[in-house]
Motif scaffolding. Structure first.
Motif, PDB file in Angstrom:
ATOM      1  N   ARG A  13       0.866  -1.176   0.000  1.00  0.00           N
ATOM      2  CA  ARG A  13       0.000   0.000   0.000  1.00  0.00           C
ATOM      3  C   ARG A  13       0.905   1.229   0.000  1.00  0.00           C
ATOM      4  NH1 ARG A  13      -5.369   0.015   3.243  1.00  0.00           N
ATOM      5  NH2 ARG A  13      -5.686  -1.458   1.545  1.00  0.00           N
ATOM      6  N   GLU A  15       1.030   5.478  -0.001  1.00  0.00           N
ATOM      7  CA  GLU A  15       0.255   6.651   0.388  1.00  0.00           C
ATOM      8  C   GLU A  15       0.316   7.698  -0.718  1.00  0.00           C
ATOM      9  OE1 GLU A  15       1.026   8.051   4.334  1.00  0.00           O
ATOM     10  OE2 GLU A  15       1.152   6.009   5.108  1.00  0.00           O
ATOM     11  N   ALA A  16      -0.483   7.467  -1.740  1.00  0.00           N
ATOM     12  CA  ALA A  16      -0.610   8.389  -2.875  1.00  0.00           C
ATOM     13  C   ALA A  16      -1.811   7.934  -3.691  1.00  0.00           C
ATOM     14  CB  ALA A  16       0.639   8.367  -3.738  1.00  0.00           C
ATOM     15  N   SER A  17      -2.352   8.858  -4.454  1.00  0.00           N
ATOM     16  CA  SER A  17      -3.485   8.506  -5.312  1.00  0.00           C
ATOM     17  C   SER A  17      -3.007   7.585  -6.437  1.00  0.00           C
ATOM     18  CB  SER A  17      -4.110   9.762  -5.915  1.00  0.00           C
ATOM     19  OG  SER A  17      -3.233  10.336  -6.877  1.00  0.00           O
ATOM     20  N   GLN A 107      -7.363   2.787  -2.802  1.00  0.00           N
ATOM     21  CA  GLN A 107      -7.930   2.491  -1.480  1.00  0.00           C
ATOM     22  C   GLN A 107      -8.358   3.806  -0.845  1.00  0.00           C
ATOM     23  OE1 GLN A 107      -8.293  -0.780  -0.355  1.00  0.00           O
ATOM     24  NE2 GLN A 107      -7.635  -1.160  -2.459  1.00  0.00           N
ATOM     25  N   ASN A 110      -6.112   8.913  -1.342  1.00  0.00           N
ATOM     26  CA  ASN A 110      -4.672   9.091  -1.156  1.00  0.00           C
ATOM     27  C   ASN A 110      -3.930   7.823  -0.768  1.00  0.00           C
ATOM     28  OD1 ASN A 110      -4.593  11.952  -1.714  1.00  0.00           O
ATOM     29  ND2 ASN A 110      -5.731  12.182   0.205  1.00  0.00           N
ATOM     30  N   GLU A 111      -4.490   6.668  -1.108  1.00  0.00           N
ATOM     31  CA  GLU A 111      -3.820   5.387  -0.870  1.00  0.00           C
ATOM     32  C   GLU A 111      -4.096   4.460  -2.036  1.00  0.00           C
ATOM     33  OE1 GLU A 111      -3.364   4.539   3.837  1.00  0.00           O
ATOM     34  OE2 GLU A 111      -5.271   3.955   2.946  1.00  0.00           O
ATOM     35  N   THR A 112      -3.068   3.709  -2.415  1.00  0.00           N
ATOM     36  CA  THR A 112      -3.195   2.786  -3.543  1.00  0.00           C
ATOM     37  C   THR A 112      -2.464   1.502  -3.223  1.00  0.00           C
ATOM     38  OG1 THR A 112      -3.201   4.683  -5.055  1.00  0.00           O
ATOM     39  CG2 THR A 112      -2.795   2.513  -6.025  1.00  0.00           C
ATOM     40  N   ASP A 113      -3.135   0.372  -3.399  1.00  0.00           N
ATOM     41  CA  ASP A 113      -2.453  -0.918  -3.317  1.00  0.00           C
ATOM     42  C   ASP A 113      -1.800  -1.165  -4.674  1.00  0.00           C
ATOM     43  OD1 ASP A 113      -3.170  -1.419  -0.716  1.00  0.00           O
ATOM     44  OD2 ASP A 113      -4.801  -2.793  -1.204  1.00  0.00           O
ATOM     45  N   ALA A 150       7.251   4.213  -3.630  1.00  0.00           N
ATOM     46  CA  ALA A 150       6.637   4.977  -2.535  1.00  0.00           C
ATOM     47  C   ALA A 150       7.419   6.271  -2.291  1.00  0.00           C
ATOM     48  CB  ALA A 150       6.558   4.132  -1.263  1.00  0.00           C
ATOM     49  N   SER A 154       6.057  10.181  -3.081  1.00  0.00           N
ATOM     50  CA  SER A 154       5.968  11.166  -1.997  1.00  0.00           C
ATOM     51  C   SER A 154       6.795  12.403  -2.295  1.00  0.00           C
ATOM     52  CB  SER A 154       6.397  10.541  -0.664  1.00  0.00           C
ATOM     53  OG  SER A 154       7.788  10.272  -0.668  1.00  0.00           O
TER      54      SER A 154
END
Length: 156
Positions: A13, A15-17, A107, A110-113, A150, A154
């Motif tokens: 996962r 933390e970004a679109s 997800q 602002n979260e993507t698996d 990741a 960021s």
């Protein structure tokens, strides 16, 4: 995190679109920054990937190829913000069957698996298979690529 006789997959996962992740993945100039293998040096000629059937060329290095070499990468999967995949081959050759597949599953905003798969199930040339230790790319190296992704997202 799956592993078979002909593929290795890892998931993380981030933390970004999905859009931001896809923007990084679809720009081959960013691939050296993402590479967890140490093979990818730079893009040779590579515009942003925008469709299936495009190709991009990368400058590479690795003992498995006797040092520096180039690859041509044929885009085999392209769904914006969802999927990008390519088959790789030594420059000027038809892809023998290795494929890199990046799958994105949002997800929230602002979260993507992200699932990264290195698949050599379509390599049929027995001589090539005998020369390359399988898997050429390890689960750990793929996990490193996801860590680099990741970081790249960021800081983008």
């Amino acid at each position: 995190m799956a592993h078979s006789d002909t593929s290795v997959s890892v998931n993380r996962r981030i933390e970004a679109s999905a859009k931001d992740v896809f923007d990084v993945l679809s720009l081959p100039d960013r691939h050296p920054q993402l590479d967890g293998t140490g093979f990818v040096r730079s893009a040779d000629h590579a515009d942003r990937v925008t469709a299936n059937g495009q190709t991009f060329r990368m400058n590479m290095t690795g003992d498995h190829m006797g040092g520096d070499y180039q690859t041509d990468n044929l885009v085999t999967g392209f769904v914006p913000d969802k999927l990008i995949a390519w088959k790789t081959a030594p420059a000027g050759n038809e892809p023998p069957g290795w494929e890199w597949v990046w799958e994105l599953e949002p997800q929230g905003p602002n979260e993507t698996d992200v699932t990264l798969t290195y698949d050599w199930s379509k390599v049929e040339d027995k001589k090539i298979l005998a020369l390359i230790e399988k898997p050429l790319v390890t689960k750990h190296q793929l996990e490193e690529s996801l860590s680099h992704l990741a970081e790249a997202v960021s800081g983008s």
